[in-house]
Structure formats: structure tokens, C-alpha cells
Design a protein around this motif. Structure first.
Motif, PDB file in Angstrom:
ATOM      1  N   LEU A  62     -16.155  24.775  11.346  1.00 50.80           N
ATOM      2  CA  LEU A  62     -16.549  23.364  11.276  1.00 50.80           C
ATOM      3  C   LEU A  62     -17.865  23.251  10.524  1.00 50.80           C
ATOM      4  N   PHE A  63     -18.013  22.163   9.793  1.00 52.10           N
ATOM      5  CA  PHE A  63     -19.279  21.817   9.156  1.00 52.10           C
ATOM      6  C   PHE A  63     -19.781  20.521   9.774  1.00 52.10           C
ATOM      7  N   ALA A  64     -21.065  20.453  10.051  1.00 51.21           N
ATOM      8  CA  ALA A  64     -21.691  19.215  10.528  1.00 51.21           C
ATOM      9  C   ALA A  64     -22.838  18.895   9.585  1.00 51.21           C
ATOM     10  N   ILE A  65     -22.743  17.773   8.906  1.00 50.86           N
ATOM     11  CA  ILE A  65     -23.765  17.361   7.949  1.00 50.86           C
ATOM     12  C   ILE A  65     -24.170  15.934   8.263  1.00 50.86           C
ATOM     13  N   SER A  66     -25.445  15.634   8.168  1.00 46.39           N
ATOM     14  CA  SER A  66     -25.917  14.298   8.521  1.00 46.39           C
ATOM     15  C   SER A  66     -25.454  13.281   7.478  1.00 46.39           C
ATOM     16  N   ARG A  67     -25.195  12.072   7.944  1.00 48.77           N
ATOM     17  CA  ARG A  67     -24.741  11.012   7.038  1.00 48.77           C
ATOM     18  C   ARG A  67     -25.757  10.719   5.931  1.00 48.77           C
ATOM     19  N   PRO A  68     -27.050  10.584   6.252  1.00 47.51           N
ATOM     20  CA  PRO A  68     -28.017  10.350   5.168  1.00 47.51           C
ATOM     21  C   PRO A  68     -28.013  11.464   4.130  1.00 47.51           C
ATOM     22  N   SER A  69     -27.823  12.696   4.573  1.00 48.76           N
ATOM     23  CA  SER A  69     -27.771  13.819   3.640  1.00 48.76           C
ATOM     24  C   SER A  69     -26.545  13.728   2.739  1.00 48.76           C
ATOM     25  N   CYS A  70     -25.400  13.339   3.312  1.00 50.76           N
ATOM     26  CA  CYS A  70     -24.187  13.149   2.505  1.00 50.76           C
ATOM     27  C   CYS A  70     -24.420  12.143   1.391  1.00 50.76           C
ATOM     28  N   LEU A  71     -24.999  11.028   1.760  1.00 49.15           N
ATOM     29  CA  LEU A  71     -25.230   9.975   0.776  1.00 49.15           C
ATOM     30  C   LEU A  71     -26.235  10.415  -0.276  1.00 49.15           C
ATOM     31  N   ARG A  72     -27.281  11.101   0.148  1.00 47.79           N
ATOM     32  CA  ARG A  72     -28.317  11.517  -0.788  1.00 47.79           C
ATOM     33  C   ARG A  72     -27.803  12.557  -1.780  1.00 47.79           C
ATOM     34  N   PHE A  74     -24.381  13.754  -2.175  1.00 46.09           N
ATOM     35  CA  PHE A  74     -23.042  13.631  -2.744  1.00 46.09           C
ATOM     36  C   PHE A  74     -22.641  12.199  -3.077  1.00 46.09           C
ATOM     37  N   ARG A  75     -23.438  11.228  -2.618  1.00 47.06           N
ATOM     38  CA  ARG A  75     -23.186   9.804  -2.896  1.00 47.06           C
ATOM     39  C   ARG A  75     -21.822   9.334  -2.375  1.00 47.06           C
ATOM     40  N   LEU A  76     -21.376   9.923  -1.274  1.00 42.47           N
ATOM     41  CA  LEU A  76     -20.146   9.440  -0.645  1.00 42.47           C
ATOM     42  C   LEU A  76     -20.131   9.841   0.816  1.00 42.47           C
ATOM     43  N   LEU A  77     -19.379   9.066   1.588  1.00 44.95           N
ATOM     44  CA  LEU A  77     -19.153   9.352   3.000  1.00 44.95           C
ATOM     45  C   LEU A  77     -17.650   9.442   3.208  1.00 44.95           C
ATOM     46  N   PRO A  78     -17.128  10.622   3.549  1.00 46.64           N
ATOM     47  CA  PRO A  78     -15.690  10.723   3.778  1.00 46.64           C
ATOM     48  C   PRO A  78     -15.266   9.891   4.978  1.00 46.64           C
ATOM     49  N   SER A  79     -14.042   9.363   4.905  1.00 44.98           N
ATOM     50  CA  SER A  79     -13.546   8.484   5.948  1.00 44.98           C
ATOM     51  C   SER A  79     -13.316   9.247   7.247  1.00 44.98           C
ATOM     52  N   VAL A  80     -13.727   8.652   8.360  1.00 44.20           N
ATOM     53  CA  VAL A  80     -13.476   9.247   9.669  1.00 44.20           C
ATOM     54  C   VAL A  80     -11.965   9.316   9.901  1.00 44.20           C
ATOM     55  N   LYS A  81     -11.518  10.418  10.474  1.00 46.28           N
ATOM     56  CA  LYS A  81     -10.119  10.687  10.779  1.00 46.28           C
ATOM     57  C   LYS A  81      -9.264  10.925   9.539  1.00 46.28           C
ATOM     58  N   ALA A  82      -9.880  10.987   8.357  1.00 43.05           N
ATOM     59  CA  ALA A  82      -9.120  11.309   7.156  1.00 43.05           C
ATOM     60  C   ALA A  82      -8.797  12.793   7.134  1.00 43.05           C
ATOM     61  N   SER A  83      -7.683  13.139   6.483  1.00 44.65           N
ATOM     62  CA  SER A  83      -7.285  14.543   6.332  1.00 44.65           C
ATOM     63  C   SER A  83      -6.827  14.779   4.903  1.00 44.65           C
ATOM     64  N   TRP A  84      -7.111  15.980   4.414  1.00 45.67           N
ATOM     65  CA  TRP A  84      -6.677  16.372   3.079  1.00 45.67           C
ATOM     66  C   TRP A  84      -6.109  17.780   3.127  1.00 45.67           C
ATOM     67  N   TYR A  85      -5.239  18.077   2.162  1.00 47.19           N
ATOM     68  CA  TYR A  85      -4.817  19.457   1.983  1.00 47.19           C
ATOM     69  C   TYR A  85      -5.950  20.216   1.319  1.00 47.19           C
ATOM     70  N   LEU A  86      -6.263  21.385   1.857  1.00 47.24           N
ATOM     71  CA  LEU A  86      -7.347  22.195   1.334  1.00 47.24           C
ATOM     72  C   LEU A  86      -6.792  23.121   0.256  1.00 47.24           C
ATOM     73  N   ALA A  87      -7.349  23.013  -0.949  1.00 40.40           N
ATOM     74  CA  ALA A  87      -6.885  23.836  -2.065  1.00 40.40           C
ATOM     75  C   ALA A  87      -7.052  25.316  -1.734  1.00 40.40           C
ATOM     76  N   ALA A  88      -6.214  26.132  -2.355  1.00 41.43           N
ATOM     77  CA  ALA A  88      -6.177  27.556  -2.030  1.00 41.43           C
ATOM     78  C   ALA A  88      -7.527  28.233  -2.252  1.00 41.43           C
ATOM     79  N   ASP A  89      -8.243  27.870  -3.332  1.00 44.18           N
ATOM     80  CA  ASP A  89      -9.528  28.521  -3.604  1.00 44.18           C
ATOM     81  C   ASP A  89     -10.555  28.182  -2.529  1.00 44.18           C
TER      82      ASP A  89
END
Length: 253
Positions: A62-72, A74-89
Motif C-alpha cells: 500500500l502507498f499512503a500519500i497526502s492529498r496536498p502532496s498529490c496536488l503539488r 502530480f497535479r491530480l487526485l485519483p478518484s476514491v474507490k477507483a480501480s485500474w489494471y496495473l501494467a505489467a512493468d
């Protein structure tokens, strides 16, 4: 109680590795928590706040990153409860992080470096829309689900080109029936509907944000004639491209 190993990289970012509970005392303020499952599953998930304690045990990383840090950073906040397929690499990098053993200074440095690399590469993939969303349970095998996800990514990247179900199936290593089944189970649509949604969504943006002629926009978005573009656009949005542009300009003016 057994806790996951907490790798505190900064006041804003902690990674947690291994089995056991998550020590909430090691979380950064206002955390976004990203779960990677057991690194054998294809999906990565953003945990809701109420899931952090109870839902963490199912994730070996698991990764835990603060919301202000995400915005600063990466300039985005991933959606809560969203899921993605993780690329093989990215999955291989996660496995390499989990596999580090020992308590030496070198092991600690490797955990820190691989955590930072995986975090950055994950957010770059999200920013570039290379992460394929996962929309629910499926009866497909993991391998077939990954191939369907790759097919969806192909549609997302090549929607301007002529695409048939046979083309997408061949390029993703699936039969047409398995591809069709996979799209219905995972994305609740057909391949043709996924292509059409990408084309028409882009067309709507161009109509609103550019002064390109309507016929040129249809061609840019993969339609071979203005008539076919107008029919498809009308079915999707309930008005012609010209009517939508006129309405958007009247609202903007």
C-alpha cells in the motif's frame, strides 16, 4: 498484532509492505491510500477513508500519500474507490519492492527508492491516461482479463483509426467471442460502443474548444463522411454537431 512494514519516506509519503494490519500512526496527514492487492492481481485500488483500517489486510503493498502532496507534485487526485489494471512493468516493480529482505541500510534504501519510483511511474501513467479502468468482477481468467484490458487500451489510443472487432481481437491475442464477453463484463459496453464513445467525446470537445469546420472534426475523429458523423453525434447527444456548437457559443458569449 502484526503490522505491515512501514517505510516512512517523508512526512507526506509512506509505503506499507507485507501481511498484517496497517499502523495508522504512520499515515501522513489527509492520506490517499493506494492498494496493490497481492501483486498477482491485475488491479490497483484507491481505498476510501472507511476502508483504510479494515481493507488494508488484503493488500501486500500500500502507498499512503497526502492529498496536498498529490496536488503539488502530480497535479491530480485519483478518484476514491477507483480501480485500474496495473501494467505489467509497474506490477514487476511492485513485486521487486515486496521481495526486498533484511534490515540493512542498503535494504532500507532500496525500499525507499523503489517506492518512490513506483509512485512516480503510477501517477505518470494516470496523467497520461495509460491506466485502464477496472469496472467490476469478471469470470475471465487473469490472463484473459489482462488481454481485454490491453484491448481497451488499444481502443483508447487508436480510436481515430479504422478499428473492427476482428482487428482488436487479433492485436490483443483474443478470439472475437472472448473479447466481446470481456468488454461486456468489464466495461459494460461493446467494442464498437467504446470506440464510438471515444470518438464522439473528442468530437464534442473540438466543437466546443476549436473553430475547426464540423466536417473536418468528423474526419479527424474517425468518421468517413459528414453524414455518418452527424447521425452518430445526434444519437449520442440528441442534437447535431452544428446545433451543439451554436448552443455552446451562445452560453459562452
Amino acid at each position: 498484532m502484526t503490522y505491515k512494514r512501514a517505510i516512512i519516506i517523508s512526512a507526506e509519503f509512506t509505503s506499507f509492505v507485507g501481511h498484517g494490519a496497517l499502523d495508522t500512526a504512520c499515515l501522513p496527514p489527509e492520506p490517499i491510500v493506494i492498494g496493490f492487492g497481492d501483486m498477482g492481481e491485475p488491479a490497483v485500488t484507491i481505498l476510501a477513508t472507511e476502508q483504510i483500517s479494515d481493507g488494508a489486510s488484503g493488500h501486500i503493498l500500500l502507498f499512503a500519500i497526502s492529498r496536498p502532496s498529490c496536488l503539488r507534485m502530480f497535479r491530480l487526485l485519483p478518484s476514491v474507490k477507483a480501480s485500474w489494471y496495473l501494467a505489467a512493468d509497474l506490477r514487476e516493480l511492485g513485486r521487486a519492492l515486496v521481495a526486498i529482505e533484511g534490515e540493512s541500510e542498503v535494504a532500507a534504501m532500496l525500499r525507499t527508492a523503489r517506492s518512490m519510483e513506483l509512485l512516480c511511474r503510477l501517477f505518470v501513467a494516470l496523467e497520461q491516461h495509460r491506466m485502464v479502468e477496472y469496472h467490476g468482477s469478471t469470470m475471465l481468467s487473469v490472463v484473459d482479463a489482462q488481454r481485454v484490458a490491453a484491448a481497451h487500451q488499444l481502443v483508447s489510443e487508436s480510436w481515430q483509426k479504422p478499428l473492427t472487432v476482428a482487428d482488436v481481437a487479433r492485436r490483443s491475442g483474443l478470439g472475437k467471442a472472448k473479447l466481446t464477453q470481456g468488454f461486456r463484463e468489464m466495461y459494460k459496453c461493446t467494442v464498437a460502443e467504446a470506440v464510438s464513445e471515444r470518438r464522439l467525446g473528442n468530437a464534442r470537445s473540438l466543437l466546443t474548444l476549436s473553430d475547426l469546420p464540423v466536417s473536418s472534426i468528423g474526419y479527424r475523429c474517425g468518421y468517413q463522411s459528414n453524414a455518418s458523423f452527424t447521425r452518430a453525434f445526434g444519437r449520442r447527444f440528441g442534437m447535431t454537431p452544428t446545433e451543439l456548437r451554436r448552443r455552446e457559443k451562445s452560453f459562452g458569449g
